[in-house]
Design an enzyme around this catalytic site. Structure first.
Site, PDB file in Angstrom:
ATOM      1  N   GLU B  83       0.817  -1.216   0.000  1.00 32.65           N
ATOM      2  CA  GLU B  83       0.000   0.000   0.000  1.00 32.65           C
ATOM      3  C   GLU B  83       0.853   1.269   0.000  1.00 32.65           C
ATOM      4  O   GLU B  83       1.672   1.472   0.895  1.00 32.65           O
ATOM      5  CB  GLU B  83      -0.936  -0.011   1.224  1.00 32.65           C
ATOM      6  CG  GLU B  83      -1.883   1.172   1.221  1.00 32.65           C
ATOM      7  CD  GLU B  83      -3.027   1.039   2.223  1.00 32.65           C
ATOM      8  OE1 GLU B  83      -3.345  -0.087   2.629  1.00 32.65           O
ATOM      9  OE2 GLU B  83      -3.599   2.077   2.586  1.00 32.65           O
ATOM     10  N   LYS B 261      -8.217  -0.152  11.002  1.00 35.26           N
ATOM     11  CA  LYS B 261      -7.549  -0.614   9.783  1.00 35.26           C
ATOM     12  C   LYS B 261      -6.271   0.192   9.555  1.00 35.26           C
ATOM     13  O   LYS B 261      -5.242  -0.354   9.155  1.00 35.26           O
ATOM     14  CB  LYS B 261      -8.503  -0.487   8.598  1.00 35.26           C
ATOM     15  CG  LYS B 261      -8.054  -1.194   7.333  1.00 35.26           C
ATOM     16  CD  LYS B 261      -7.103  -0.394   6.479  1.00 35.26           C
ATOM     17  CE  LYS B 261      -6.818  -1.084   5.170  1.00 35.26           C
ATOM     18  NZ  LYS B 261      -5.810  -0.382   4.361  1.00 35.26           N
ATOM     19  N   ASP B 277       2.511 -14.281  11.986  1.00 40.46           N
ATOM     20  CA  ASP B 277       1.204 -14.686  11.473  1.00 40.46           C
ATOM     21  C   ASP B 277       0.270 -13.475  11.558  1.00 40.46           C
ATOM     22  O   ASP B 277      -0.236 -13.136  12.625  1.00 40.46           O
ATOM     23  CB  ASP B 277       0.700 -15.850  12.332  1.00 40.46           C
ATOM     24  CG  ASP B 277      -0.653 -16.383  11.902  1.00 40.46           C
ATOM     25  OD1 ASP B 277      -1.440 -15.641  11.279  1.00 40.46           O
ATOM     26  OD2 ASP B 277      -0.933 -17.559  12.226  1.00 40.46           O
ATOM     27  N   HIS B 376      -2.169  11.682  -0.834  1.00 36.56           N
ATOM     28  CA  HIS B 376      -1.785  10.622  -1.766  1.00 36.56           C
ATOM     29  C   HIS B 376      -1.175  11.164  -3.038  1.00 36.56           C
ATOM     30  O   HIS B 376      -0.131  10.740  -3.490  1.00 36.56           O
ATOM     31  CB  HIS B 376      -3.050   9.870  -2.190  1.00 36.56           C
ATOM     32  CG  HIS B 376      -3.108   8.511  -1.638  1.00 36.56           C
ATOM     33  ND1 HIS B 376      -3.202   7.398  -2.403  1.00 36.56           N
ATOM     34  CD2 HIS B 376      -3.083   8.092  -0.368  1.00 36.56           C
ATOM     35  CE1 HIS B 376      -3.254   6.350  -1.633  1.00 36.56           C
ATOM     36  NE2 HIS B 376      -3.182   6.737  -0.400  1.00 36.56           N
TER      37      HIS B 376
END
Lengths: 392, 392
Positions: B83, B261, B277, B376
């Site tokens: 990302e 998130k 993991d 961005h």
């Protein structure tokens, strides 16, 4: 070209030969899966265009899950995971499900939502109504941000406005409800939210703060279900025990966390192999796993059907794309989509959920019979696909 | 050897040179980070020993997050993510935090739990007591499964027994509480659960079904906190707005999912780069994000301190290991641990949480100021570490 996902010969072959067999079996040219090889995968130079301060590549093993039939079609599924037994477990459950027709799936429209938080509002309830009275204007404004999406049939579907009581006072929260078609949709809805925020602030007579998607994508579901023959699972007692195991996951958050983690072992592995955002999918799945009673609970449902076979189903938010993001930029992600013959985001999401369900069934079967550790050891000793299933 | 994590020169260099600079800066030999290169990372042959039906490797970009000071030490953090902006965002927040001393951390003992589900019990409450009456015997039996762990100071710490009401009747659920030291611990506690299940079944006069760890590792926490100077963040209004943004995440599950998130963008990237993991950590974090009122909520806390600066803190279950699993088998994971100078699982878990907090602060700052999309685009145009932060 056999177009059959059993591919029982794979386990005896080295990786390069497996790539050739899988490509040939699904009608792809020789070399179609070369992007999985060490020499033809993502280069450090490509990686350097994706994220910042790149020093290299972290290689995650890709294994092929076999035996899947999904909506009548044989599919071999590439899974990127470091965890032993996950690929074998999915293949094992898919082998049992194919006796009874394999997996069936459906999904909702690909609806993503953005949130616009309005603060400093003197009368939040009135502000909410003023925003909703401008629904049509706002829908048009949103659609003008992405004429291409609209021309392809996507775009704004609704405006929702809420008043949320927070520790620092009431905020008006406006949701843009958008059909994003085959994209994951984050960029699409974020752009719309930033564009609409000034007008919504004006309508609400407040100030816009956050303008971003929600990963609780609970208008974008994918679902999978399948029947598993009782005899193939190990008998009637195994079905009863798997239902009892699922009942504990439903009732107990400690068990639910691991039950769902087993599901995500499958889901995240396919999402990663196709260049999708695993954090987004994890957040969507787990935030959805809170029941109406406020208890963290399981995402899947198991029951015995009238014939004594096991029926299992899984539904979760599924924000994946086949266009945009790393999916387009990553050669191995492109190869993964070609191998599965995926034509769009809905199809990919449904395959992903089917694999999650297979993983879940395999784990509960192992747990209800031999146990995880014994299965693990058997796998490591025998190194074949005929054995162990797992979740940890 | 400068042992300074700023490394401002990195952004202008190609990846191979970045590896050399980072290695030299932290006193490692030239070539210490070669495992990040395409030629010296995980081979397909090694991958073939890790999972089943391997056809190759999925390459995830590794970027170095700079500027971190954690408990007084400069640390450069390898992050594996596809990302854009995640590495830049973490570096950006760490740059601000270092003005005020960087990140501080703590953690609980590395306690994992396994669950043993006992079904077909006629009197669950009596059965529960019989199990607990055998506490010392069961503790000894558990410890005998792993004499090495016990000799190093780990091992069984407690037996917990519960009665859980499920859709198919009441089950007795026994938890083995185990200090697993520097391992993730799944194999350790699973082995103990399988070994103790027959004796516990006998005591409960029932039948053991599930015997496996819980990923809701809520006896194994890592925490990080830091202060961010108000002026460096952009002024007093930015602090107020970031607190208001965090308040919405506290109050609204739709916002909480994306808030968390963003945290996991940082956490999962470091976990992946060290061979841990990620599904286990995601399940632990999100299943813990259900408040006492049964609402899915945020994992972090923001407030303005007496000087008007932002204090931010994060606590979550952190089941990571530095021994065992893919961490040992993967050359890039080993290089990642060496670069950070990590000596054990607790230290790794704390670094991971600090990066998660940095990610969270950077995202909320961007959202409360310029917005994600503008950030961005600036990043993509300028391609430097001086700009955008992100969460999506």
């Amino acid at each position: 070209m056999q177009n059959n996902s059993r591919l029982t010969e794979l386990r005896h072959e080295p990786p390069a030969r497996r790539r050739a067999i899988a490509a040939e079996s699904f009608g792809l040219e020789t070399g179609a899966l070369d992007a999985f090889s060490a020499d033809h995968g993502l280069t450090v130079e490509q990686a350097d265009q994706m994220v910042e301060n790149v020093v290299g590549i972290f290689g995650v093993p890709i294994g092929l899950a076999t035996n899947f039939i999904i909506n009548g079609a044989d599919i071999v599924v590439p899974m990127a995971t470091e965890e032993p037994s996950v690929v074998a477990a999915a293949s094992n459950a898919a082998r049992i499900a194919r006796q009874t027709g394999g997996f069936h799936t459906s999904s909702s429209s690909p609806i993503m939502q953005a949130q616009i938080q309005i603060v400093d509002v003197s009368d939040p309830d009135a502000a909410r109504l003023r925003v909703l009275e401008a629904r049509d204007e706002l829908m048009d404004m949103g659609n003008r941000q992405d004429p291409m999406l609209v021309s392809l049939g996507g775009g704004m579907r609704e405006i929702i406005a809420r008043v949320v009581q927070t520790q620092v006072g009431p905020h008006v929260v406006v949701h843009l409800v958008v059909d994003v078609l085959d994209a994951m949709g984050a960029n699409t809805v974020n752009t719309m939210a930033e564009a609409l925020a000034p007008r919504i602030s004006q309508l609400a007579r407040g100030r816009a703060l956050l303008r971003i998607l929600t990963n609780k994508a609970d208008l974008r579901f994918a679902r999978a279900w399948a029947t598993f023959d009782a005899t193939a699972l190990g008998g009637a007692q195994v079905v009863t025990d798997m239902v009892a195991a699922a009942a504990l996951a439903h009732a107990d958050p400690y068990r639910a966390a691991t039950h769902n983690k087993g599901i995500m072992n499958g889901i995240t592995a396919v999402a990663l192999a196709t260049g999708n955002d695993t954090r987004a999918i994890e957040a969507g799945a787990h935030s959805h796993a809170v029941g109406s009673d406020g208890r963290y609970t399981s995402l899947s449902h198991f029951e015995a059907d009238a014939d004594g076979n096991l029926t299992a189903s899984l539904e979760l938010p599924m924000a994946v794309g086949t266009v945009g993001g790393a999916t387009m930029a990553h050669p191995a992600a492109q190869a993964a989509l070609r191998l599965m013959g995926v034509r769009g985001a809905a199809e990919l999401g449904e395959i992903i959920v089917a694999v999650g369900l297979a993983q879940n069934v395999a784990a509960l079967r192992a747990l209800a019979t031999e146990g995880i550790q014994r299965g693990h050891m058997a796998l490591h000793v025998r190194k074949t696909l005929s054995t162990a299933d797992q979740e940890k």
